[in-house]
Design a protein around this motif. Structure first.
Motif, mmCIF file in Angstrom:
data_model
loop_
_atom_site.group_PDB
_atom_site.id
_atom_site.type_symbol
_atom_site.label_atom_id
_atom_site.label_comp_id
_atom_site.label_asym_id
_atom_site.label_seq_id
_atom_site.Cartn_x
_atom_site.Cartn_y
_atom_site.Cartn_z
ATOM 1 N N VAL A 73 37.577 51.674 39.829
ATOM 2 C CA VAL A 73 38.585 50.638 40.007
ATOM 3 C C VAL A 73 39.686 50.856 38.975
ATOM 4 C CG1 VAL A 73 37.368 48.984 38.519
ATOM 5 C CG2 VAL A 73 39.027 48.154 40.200
ATOM 6 N N GLU A 86 39.753 42.253 41.057
ATOM 7 C CA GLU A 86 39.147 43.452 41.630
ATOM 8 C C GLU A 86 37.971 43.919 40.797
ATOM 9 O OE1 GLU A 86 41.597 46.710 42.762
ATOM 10 O OE2 GLU A 86 43.144 45.440 43.637
ATOM 11 N N GLU A 106 35.102 41.603 41.478
ATOM 12 C CA GLU A 106 34.495 41.839 42.791
ATOM 13 C C GLU A 106 33.567 43.045 42.773
ATOM 14 O OE1 GLU A 106 37.887 42.160 45.284
ATOM 15 O OE2 GLU A 106 38.165 39.984 45.493
#
Length: 327
Positions: A289, A296, A299
């Motif tokens: 990521v 994000e 998640e």
């Protein structure tokens, strides 16, 4: 320097994962050499015209038009309070960087060269200096001491970036999930604070370390003591560009060791570039990521934590502990 810089940067991408780092060297006035990871550099220009924008901090020299894009420009010497900044006139070069999904420029007095340094020759700065001087590492080139700057922290401090971004309340572990821990490895003070803020909101225990060598030694010590690291840590969140051992090499070493190989590794980096995806796959990381989006990141972490909670079937993990980085 600027004519072929991007070509040379492209050539340097082959260094990733081989525990080597390419640094752009520059000066901020005086003789001291500073460095920044070449992968964060888009181009180097002679100082362009700058336009003033109301409300910017005094460390911002203005905004530059770079290939049709408005780029905020920091006077880097002023921003880090470099003692040799004054008395050497206006900085003559603009280093245009891209990291954390944004483009920004840094004014420097002189651009020197690009050097290729073995990561084992790059050392964490003295602990007393790291917080005050924005150093993320030190190394040598010939007889010269190179101070590697944490430009992410410089920008975050000047722009007053928030460390406490609030997550969507829906991003939470289910009730009754066992306590879990995450190992975070990042040489940037700002990045460690940001990641810890996300994990605190997920009610996850955090161990913080500042480079890949520290992390590997820690994991090997757990394994040697008879504790399976994957039982302590639901996942490892690691930066890629770090002194002593980069994140690609850390992941490779984890996969090579039978006692560590089942660890879940999430690589988290401010660098941009298509080489990231292929390198993540080749070294065996589970996920990637880009920095920095707290939602994000949350998640990705939550997806892994939910999987671990389901596998655990309610069994408890060791009580969370927090280990501060050594630099």
């Amino acid at each position: 320097m600027s004519d072929n810089l991007l070509d040379r940067i492209d050539q340097r991408t082959r260094l990733a994962g081989h525990n080597r780092l390419a640094l752009l060297l520059f000066r901020l006035g005086g003789r001291q050499l500073f460095g920044v990871n070449v992968f964060k550099v888009r181009e180097v220009l002679r100082r362009p015209a700058l336009f003033q924008v109301p409300g910017l901090a005094r460390e911002f020299a203005g905004v530059a038009d770079v290939r049709g894009r408005s780029v905020p420009v920091l006077d880097l010497g002023m921003s880090i309070r470099h003692p040799e900044r004054d008395g050497h006139g206006e900085p003559g070069y603009l280093v245009v960087t891209e990291f954390n999904r944004s483009v920004q420029g840094f004014l420097v007095s002189e651009v020197d060269r690009i050097v290729n340094v073995a990561v084992e020759e790059i050392h964490p700065p003295p602990e007393s200096a790291a917080e005050k001087s924005y150093l993320t590492a030190v190394t040598r080139y010939g007889d010269a001491l190179i101070q590697v700057l944490d430009v992410e922290s410089v920008l975050a401090d000047i722009s007053h970036a928030r460390m406490d971004a609030r997550l969507d309340p829906a991003l939470a572990l289910p009730a009754g999930a066992p306590p879990m821990q995450v190992l975070v490895v990042d040489d940037s003070r700002v990045a460690r604070q940001q990641i810890r803020g996300v994990l605190d909101q997920l009610a996850v225990g955090v161990t913080l370390l500042s480079d890949g060598r520290q992390a590997l030694d820690h994991l090997l010590q757990l394994d040697a003591a008879g504790e399976r690291p994957s039982q302590r840590y639901a996942l490892v969140v690691s930066d890629i560009e770090m002194p002593a051992m980069d994140g690609y090499t850390l992941t490779t070493e984890i996969r090579r060791h039978p006692g560590l190989a089942d660890l879940f590794v999430l690589l988290h980096t401010s660098l941009s570039g298509v080489f990231n995806t292929s390198m993540v796959q080749s070294v065996g990381a589970n996920a990637f990521v880009a920095k920095y989006s707290p939602h994000e990141l949350a998640e990705h972490v939550l997806e892994r934590l939910q999987a671990v909670a389901g596998q655990a079937g309610g069994s408890a993990s060791p009580a969370p502990q927090r280990v501060q980085p050594t630099s």
